[in-house]
Design a protein around this motif. Structure first.
Motif, PDB file in Angstrom:
ATOM      1  N   UNK A   7       0.852  -1.182   0.000  1.00 11.13           N
ATOM      2  CA  UNK A   7       0.000   0.000   0.000  1.00 11.13           C
ATOM      3  C   UNK A   7       0.891   1.236   0.000  1.00 11.13           C
ATOM      4  N   UNK A   8       0.673   2.113  -0.965  1.00 14.85           N
ATOM      5  CA  UNK A   8       1.437   3.352  -1.102  1.00 14.85           C
ATOM      6  C   UNK A   8       0.500   4.507  -0.817  1.00 14.85           C
ATOM      7  N   UNK A   9       0.835   5.347   0.131  1.00  5.71           N
ATOM      8  CA  UNK A   9       0.035   6.524   0.441  1.00  5.71           C
ATOM      9  C   UNK A   9       0.603   7.716  -0.321  1.00  5.71           C
ATOM     10  N   UNK A  10      -0.209   8.281  -1.227  1.00  6.53           N
ATOM     11  CA  UNK A  10       0.231   9.455  -1.982  1.00  6.53           C
ATOM     12  C   UNK A  10       0.356   9.176  -3.471  1.00  6.53           C
ATOM     13  N   UNK A  11      -0.399   9.947  -4.279  1.00  8.89           N
ATOM     14  CA  UNK A  11      -0.369   9.784  -5.737  1.00  8.89           C
ATOM     15  C   UNK A  11       0.243  11.003  -6.395  1.00  8.89           C
ATOM     16  N   UNK A  12       1.310  11.541  -5.788  1.00  9.71           N
ATOM     17  CA  UNK A  12       1.995  12.685  -6.370  1.00  9.71           C
ATOM     18  C   UNK A  12       3.027  12.254  -7.388  1.00  9.71           C
ATOM     19  N   UNK A 153       3.706  -1.151   3.837  1.00  9.56           N
ATOM     20  CA  UNK A 153       3.116   0.172   3.658  1.00  9.56           C
ATOM     21  C   UNK A 153       4.246   1.147   3.357  1.00  9.56           C
ATOM     22  N   UNK A 154       4.037   2.011   2.352  1.00  9.59           N
ATOM     23  CA  UNK A 154       5.013   3.046   2.025  1.00  9.59           C
ATOM     24  C   UNK A 154       4.319   4.407   2.080  1.00  9.59           C
ATOM     25  N   UNK A 155       4.852   5.292   2.898  1.00 10.88           N
ATOM     26  CA  UNK A 155       4.348   6.654   2.966  1.00 10.88           C
ATOM     27  C   UNK A 155       5.065   7.530   1.957  1.00 10.88           C
ATOM     28  N   UNK A 156       4.374   7.858   0.866  1.00 10.00           N
ATOM     29  CA  UNK A 156       4.897   8.791  -0.134  1.00 10.00           C
ATOM     30  C   UNK A 156       3.973  10.007  -0.169  1.00 10.00           C
ATOM     31  N   UNK A 157       3.535  10.412   1.017  1.00  8.70           N
ATOM     32  CA  UNK A 157       2.463  11.397   1.154  1.00  8.70           C
ATOM     33  C   UNK A 157       2.948  12.760   1.642  1.00  8.70           C
ATOM     34  N   UNK A 158       4.188  13.099   1.292  1.00  6.19           N
ATOM     35  CA  UNK A 158       4.630  14.471   1.403  1.00  6.19           C
ATOM     36  C   UNK A 158       5.058  14.948   2.773  1.00  6.19           C
ATOM     37  N   UNK A 159       5.250  16.264   2.830  1.00  8.07           N
ATOM     38  CA  UNK A 159       5.765  16.916   4.035  1.00  8.07           C
ATOM     39  C   UNK A 159       4.900  16.630   5.253  1.00  8.07           C
ATOM     40  N   UNK A 160       3.586  16.589   5.067  1.00 10.47           N
ATOM     41  CA  UNK A 160       2.655  16.372   6.184  1.00 10.47           C
ATOM     42  C   UNK A 160       2.130  14.937   6.171  1.00 10.47           C
ATOM     43  N   UNK A 285       7.579   1.945   5.557  1.00  5.88           N
ATOM     44  CA  UNK A 285       8.696   2.779   5.120  1.00  5.88           C
ATOM     45  C   UNK A 285       8.222   4.116   4.577  1.00  5.88           C
ATOM     46  N   UNK A 286       9.164   5.037   4.398  1.00  4.14           N
ATOM     47  CA  UNK A 286       8.870   6.382   3.915  1.00  4.14           C
ATOM     48  C   UNK A 286       9.674   6.676   2.661  1.00  4.14           C
ATOM     49  N   UNK A 287       9.104   7.547   1.815  1.00  9.99           N
ATOM     50  CA  UNK A 287       9.695   7.857   0.515  1.00  9.99           C
ATOM     51  C   UNK A 287       9.421   9.321   0.190  1.00  9.99           C
ATOM     52  N   UNK A 288      10.345   9.957  -0.532  1.00  6.79           N
ATOM     53  CA  UNK A 288      10.134  11.327  -0.961  1.00  6.79           C
ATOM     54  C   UNK A 288      10.157  12.312   0.196  1.00  6.79           C
ATOM     55  N   UNK A 289       9.336  13.362   0.103  1.00  9.08           N
ATOM     56  CA  UNK A 289       9.333  14.390   1.139  1.00  9.08           C
ATOM     57  C   UNK A 289       8.925  13.851   2.498  1.00  9.08           C
ATOM     58  N   UNK A 290       8.175  12.782   2.540  1.00 10.23           N
ATOM     59  CA  UNK A 290       7.793  12.198   3.828  1.00 10.23           C
ATOM     60  C   UNK A 290       9.009  11.734   4.612  1.00 10.23           C
ATOM     61  N   UNK A 291      10.052  11.315   3.893  1.00 10.62           N
ATOM     62  CA  UNK A 291      11.270  10.824   4.545  1.00 10.62           C
ATOM     63  C   UNK A 291      12.327  11.900   4.687  1.00 10.62           C
ATOM     64  N   UNK A 292      12.431  12.782   3.684  1.00  5.68           N
ATOM     65  CA  UNK A 292      13.604  13.664   3.649  1.00  5.68           C
ATOM     66  C   UNK A 292      13.327  14.854   2.746  1.00  5.68           C
ATOM     67  N   UNK A 293      12.446  15.735   3.164  1.00  8.76           N
ATOM     68  CA  UNK A 293      12.042  16.831   2.303  1.00  8.76           C
ATOM     69  C   UNK A 293      13.230  17.678   1.855  1.00  8.76           C
ATOM     70  N   UNK A 294      13.282  17.926   0.547  1.00  2.00           N
ATOM     71  CA  UNK A 294      14.176  18.932  -0.019  1.00  2.00           C
ATOM     72  C   UNK A 294      13.297  19.838  -0.876  1.00  2.00           C
ATOM     73  N   UNK A 295      12.315  20.434  -0.215  1.00  4.85           N
ATOM     74  CA  UNK A 295      11.197  21.065  -0.909  1.00  4.85           C
ATOM     75  C   UNK A 295      11.535  22.394  -1.554  1.00  4.85           C
ATOM     76  N   UNK A 296      12.804  22.774  -1.568  1.00  2.00           N
ATOM     77  CA  UNK A 296      13.159  24.088  -2.078  1.00  2.00           C
ATOM     78  C   UNK A 296      13.549  24.021  -3.551  1.00  2.00           C
ATOM     79  N   UNK A 297      12.617  24.397  -4.420  1.00 11.10           N
ATOM     80  CA  UNK A 297      12.936  24.777  -5.790  1.00 11.10           C
ATOM     81  C   UNK A 297      13.423  23.651  -6.698  1.00 11.10           C
TER      82      UNK A 297
END
Length: 373
Positions: A7-12, A153-160, A285-297
């Motif tokens: 199950x992957x949370x987040x369709x970004x 379960x993988x959280x790919x659901x962003x900063x929040x 587990x976590x993926x993307x911004x959920x794990x390690x946000x580099x949300x700048x630009x």
């Protein structure tokens, strides 16, 4: 052997990429997304570096290029709109064989979804409410769908991230405000010159207009300490914050604030670091911004694509040992993420200088290297 369910949370960006590769490695992926559909808005992002070979293997590069913006340079302007410096963008090097692509984030997410949708289940307008894991799997309760059990379960659901909050702890333990807020919105139509991003600074504030494709995009990026009572779901609060920050800012601020007051498509959030000592807890587990946000630009999307591929390959290499798979993924992907996180403050100093002196020094450097991206 029955395919392992994930199950992957987040369709970004990260979620559909992971679903695509897991399906091709013998897993059965399901993607749950809180929104009713794919979000159409978002600032332009880049597909570059480690994301390029992944996108090429997915066969989506022609679609990315069709959706690409035409911007080749940033024009730094003064309050009257006069260009005071010009800086080249990576797209300007395409004639020399550069493969990087800049496109609206919403278009990138749509392309990745289309690539994955035939081989993965997507549940829109739903979210995870509870998760209970044991040594054999994870029981999940959804807001709307019936309860189900998954192997991973993988959280790919962003900063929040909901998955991070449920499995690792409160957001305040891991999300650290970097002293900057960002708001973006689409404008009423395209700009006259689709090749130039316009960027205007006052101390601690940036205002930009990006040509994008069908509609131009405006961005408000400003320095601020953490705002008391900030609610990332409250659009009316976001509008009040931006209007207060940019009233009297000059250049085209008045007209853009008028549009901001009326828009129904506003993105607003803090620029933040996400720091965790480990990106997995047993089967979650976590993926993307959920794990390690580099949300700048821009780099966040490329790293999300690369990280999703690395995670899928790691799970495929150790299909019965998720602990080893998560460890391999994290070790490999941190080598890409950690330098980007360390560089966020330097990028912020260039884009949003704190003082008039800082702006002047940045502009002088831009004039010295006009074609340097």
């Amino acid at each position: 052997m029955t395919p392992r369910t994930v199950l992957i949370s987040g369709a970004g960006v990260a979620g559909p990429t992971l679903a695509y590769w897991l399906a091709r490695r013998g897993f059965q992926p399901t993607v749950v997304e809180r929104s009713q559909g794919l979000r159409s808005s978002g600032s332009p992002v880049d597909v570059r570096g480690p994301a390029l070979p992944v996108a090429e293997r997915m066969g989506i590069m022609p679609h990315l290029r069709e959706a690409a913006t035409q911007a080749t340079a940033v024009s730094l302007v003064d309050a009257s709109g006069r260009q005071i410096a010009r800086v080249g963008l990576p797209a300007a090097r395409s004639a020399a064989g550069n493969r990087e692509v800049e496109l609206p984030r919403g278009d990138l997410a749509s392309i990745l979804y289309e690539a994955a949708r035939s081989d993965a289940e997507f549940l829109f307008d739903d979210t995870i409410i509870t998760m209970q894991q044991d040594e054999h799997g994870v029981d999940v309760d959804f807001d709307h769908a019936a309860p189900r059990r998954f192997d991973l379960i993988i959280g790919a659901d962003g900063l929040h991230s909901t998955v991070r909050r449920l499995a690792f702890g409160p957001e305040s333990d891991f999300v650290h405000h970097m002293g900057i807020y960002v708001a973006t919105m689409p404008l009423d139509g395209p700009v006259n010159d689709p090749s130039h991003v316009l960027m205007y600074n006052t101390p601690g504030k940036l205002l930009s207009i990006h040509p994008s494709r069908d509609k131009a995009l405006a961005a408000f990026i400003f320095r601020s300490c953490a705002i008391d009572g900030f609610n990332h779901h409250n659009t009316e609060q976001h509008k009040r914050i931006v209007v207060e920050a940019y009233t009297g800012a000059g250049w085209r601020a008045p007209e853009l604030l008028d549009q901001l007051r009326e828009t129904e498509d506003l993105y607003f959030d803090s620029v933040s670091h996400v720091r965790l000592s480990a990106w997995a807890r047993n089967r979650i587990g976590l993926l993307g911004d959920a794990a390690s946000s580099v949300s700048l630009f821009g780099d966040g999307s490329s790293l999300a694509i690369a990280g999703a591929f690395t995670l899928a390959e790691s799970l495929a290499a150790a299909p019965t040992d998720h602990t080893a798979a998560f460890r391999h993924y994290e070790t490999a992907h941190r080598t890409l993420v950690d330098p980007k996180q360390r560089g966020m403050r330097q990028v912020a100093a260039l884009l949003v200088p704190k003082s008039r002196t800082g702006i002047a020094v940045r502009n002088l450097a831009a004039r010295a290297w006009p074609n340097r991206p």
